[in-house]
Motif scaffolding. Sequence first.
Motif, PDB file in Angstrom:
ATOM      1  N   ASN A   1       0.844  -1.081   0.490  1.00 26.14           N
ATOM      2  CA  ASN A   1      -0.307   0.413  -0.105  1.00 26.14           C
ATOM      3  C   ASN A   1       0.687   0.926   0.019  1.00 26.14           C
ATOM      4  O   ASN A   1       1.730   1.476   0.553  1.00 26.14           O
ATOM      5  N   ASN A   2       0.560   2.003  -0.806  1.00 25.12           N
ATOM      6  CA  ASN A   2       1.327   3.688  -1.166  1.00 25.12           C
ATOM      7  C   ASN A   2       0.936   4.525   0.468  1.00 25.12           C
ATOM      8  O   ASN A   2       1.631   5.422   0.084  1.00 25.12           O
ATOM      9  N   GLU A   3       0.150   3.788   1.391  1.00 28.73           N
ATOM     10  CA  GLU A   3      -0.149   5.208   2.113  1.00 28.73           C
ATOM     11  C   GLU A   3       0.096   4.684   4.267  1.00 28.73           C
ATOM     12  O   GLU A   3       1.208   4.939   4.592  1.00 28.73           O
ATOM     13  N   VAL A   4      -0.078   3.281   4.190  1.00 28.72           N
ATOM     14  CA  VAL A   4      -0.008   2.973   4.638  1.00 28.72           C
ATOM     15  C   VAL A   4       1.736   1.648   4.933  1.00 28.72           C
ATOM     16  O   VAL A   4       2.190   1.266   6.327  1.00 28.72           O
ATOM     17  N   GLY A   5       1.894   1.329   3.826  1.00 26.08           N
ATOM     18  CA  GLY A   5       3.124   0.576   3.822  1.00 26.08           C
ATOM     19  C   GLY A   5       2.323  -1.194   3.719  1.00 26.08           C
ATOM     20  O   GLY A   5       3.977  -2.042   4.357  1.00 26.08           O
ATOM     21  N   ALA A   6       1.552  -1.467   4.054  1.00 33.29           N
ATOM     22  CA  ALA A   6       1.323  -3.013   3.607  1.00 33.29           C
ATOM     23  C   ALA A   6       1.763  -3.557   2.856  1.00 33.29           C
ATOM     24  O   ALA A   6       0.563  -3.049   1.540  1.00 33.29           O
ATOM     25  N   ILE A   7       2.064  -4.918   3.151  1.00 28.13           N
ATOM     26  CA  ILE A   7       2.372  -5.520   2.338  1.00 28.13           C
ATOM     27  C   ILE A   7       1.260  -7.249   1.794  1.00 28.13           C
ATOM     28  O   ILE A   7       1.497  -8.175   2.517  1.00 28.13           O
ATOM     29  N   ASN A   8       0.392  -6.753   1.003  1.00 30.71           N
ATOM     30  CA  ASN A   8      -0.286  -8.259   0.876  1.00 30.71           C
ATOM     31  C   ASN A   8       0.104  -9.303   0.574  1.00 30.71           C
ATOM     32  O   ASN A   8       0.700  -9.322  -0.373  1.00 30.71           O
ATOM     33  N   PRO A   9       0.071 -10.262   0.666  1.00 33.66           N
ATOM     34  CA  PRO A   9       0.347 -11.431   0.511  1.00 33.66           C
ATOM     35  C   PRO A   9      -0.262 -12.498  -1.335  1.00 33.66           C
ATOM     36  O   PRO A   9      -0.682 -13.037  -1.147  1.00 33.66           O
ATOM     37  N   VAL A  10       1.110 -11.471  -2.365  1.00 34.32           N
ATOM     38  CA  VAL A  10       0.285 -11.671  -3.476  1.00 34.32           C
ATOM     39  C   VAL A  10       0.296 -13.580  -4.211  1.00 34.32           C
ATOM     40  O   VAL A  10      -0.178 -13.451  -4.694  1.00 34.32           O
ATOM     41  N   ARG A  11       1.452 -13.994  -3.552  1.00 30.87           N
ATOM     42  CA  ARG A  11       1.950 -15.154  -4.029  1.00 30.87           C
ATOM     43  C   ARG A  11       0.057 -15.993  -3.643  1.00 30.87           C
ATOM     44  O   ARG A  11       0.116 -17.436  -4.917  1.00 30.87           O
ATOM     45  N   ALA A  12      -0.066 -16.055  -2.374  1.00 28.70           N
ATOM     46  CA  ALA A  12      -1.654 -16.838  -1.825  1.00 28.70           C
ATOM     47  C   ALA A  12      -2.918 -16.300  -3.145  1.00 28.70           C
ATOM     48  O   ALA A  12      -3.098 -16.959  -3.262  1.00 28.70           O
ATOM     49  N   LEU A  13      -2.538 -14.878  -3.117  1.00 27.02           N
ATOM     50  CA  LEU A  13      -3.773 -14.894  -4.009  1.00 27.02           C
ATOM     51  C   LEU A  13      -3.273 -14.747  -5.056  1.00 27.02           C
ATOM     52  O   LEU A  13      -4.423 -15.420  -6.197  1.00 27.02           O
ATOM     53  N   ALA A  14      -2.294 -15.061  -5.761  1.00 27.25           N
ATOM     54  CA  ALA A  14      -1.741 -15.727  -7.500  1.00 27.25           C
ATOM     55  C   ALA A  14      -3.152 -16.871  -7.232  1.00 27.25           C
ATOM     56  O   ALA A  14      -3.580 -17.908  -8.083  1.00 27.25           O
ATOM     57  N   ASP A  15      -2.187 -18.494  -6.366  1.00 18.40           N
ATOM     58  CA  ASP A  15      -3.060 -19.458  -6.348  1.00 18.40           C
ATOM     59  C   ASP A  15      -3.828 -19.334  -6.447  1.00 18.40           C
ATOM     60  O   ASP A  15      -4.820 -20.017  -7.279  1.00 18.40           O
ATOM     61  N   LEU A  16      -4.670 -18.532  -5.811  1.00 14.24           N
ATOM     62  CA  LEU A  16      -6.341 -18.426  -5.439  1.00 14.24           C
ATOM     63  C   LEU A  16      -6.810 -18.471  -6.665  1.00 14.24           C
ATOM     64  O   LEU A  16      -7.743 -18.821  -6.880  1.00 14.24           O
TER      65      LEU A  16
END
Length: 202
Positions: free
Chosen positions: A129-144
Amino acid sequence: PYLQGELSRGNASSIHQLGRTARAAIDTAREQVAELIGADYADIYFTGSGTESDNLAIIGTLLASASNRKHIVTTTIEHHAVLHSAHFLQTLGYEVTLVPVDSFGCVSPEDIRAAITPQTALVSVMHANNEVGAINPVRALADLAHERGALLHTDAVQTLGALPLDVDALGADLMSVTAHKIYGPKGIGALYVRAGTPLAPL
């Protein structure tokens, strides 16, 4: 390399000397971007900005999707480049699902799983996220997404140069980046498009 002076006047599609010089500079830049994100040279497309990269990824993917896949899943905290693209698609009759995030600004894979339908063509979630810096679990989301036959796009504008980025490790089918976040020139973005991914030109 930056295109300066005489180079800036060369059309990279021309066969004259200025054109060939400009083309060589663009080819070098494409190789550098591909190496930075673990991609193939041929899968890098330059755009006018990170916003344009997001626009092309989202609108281009949905316009090229099968007739039974007219749904996109994204989150409530995406950059406006993503949210406005999704809204535009709604005006064309596409369905959009906005998934909320938790108190840390991260999206839950389970919430994404619940939002994906047999009609989903694309899941678009920012890497960080560009405001709070939270990193999303992209690999898990891609698998889904892939389990349900959908594609995964991630806006990695904020993480390019700050975190290791590898399109295969992330499972991304499309990834948006921009130059000015890593001290490159303004007005240059890039879109990674995995080979074989349907994408309509805009």
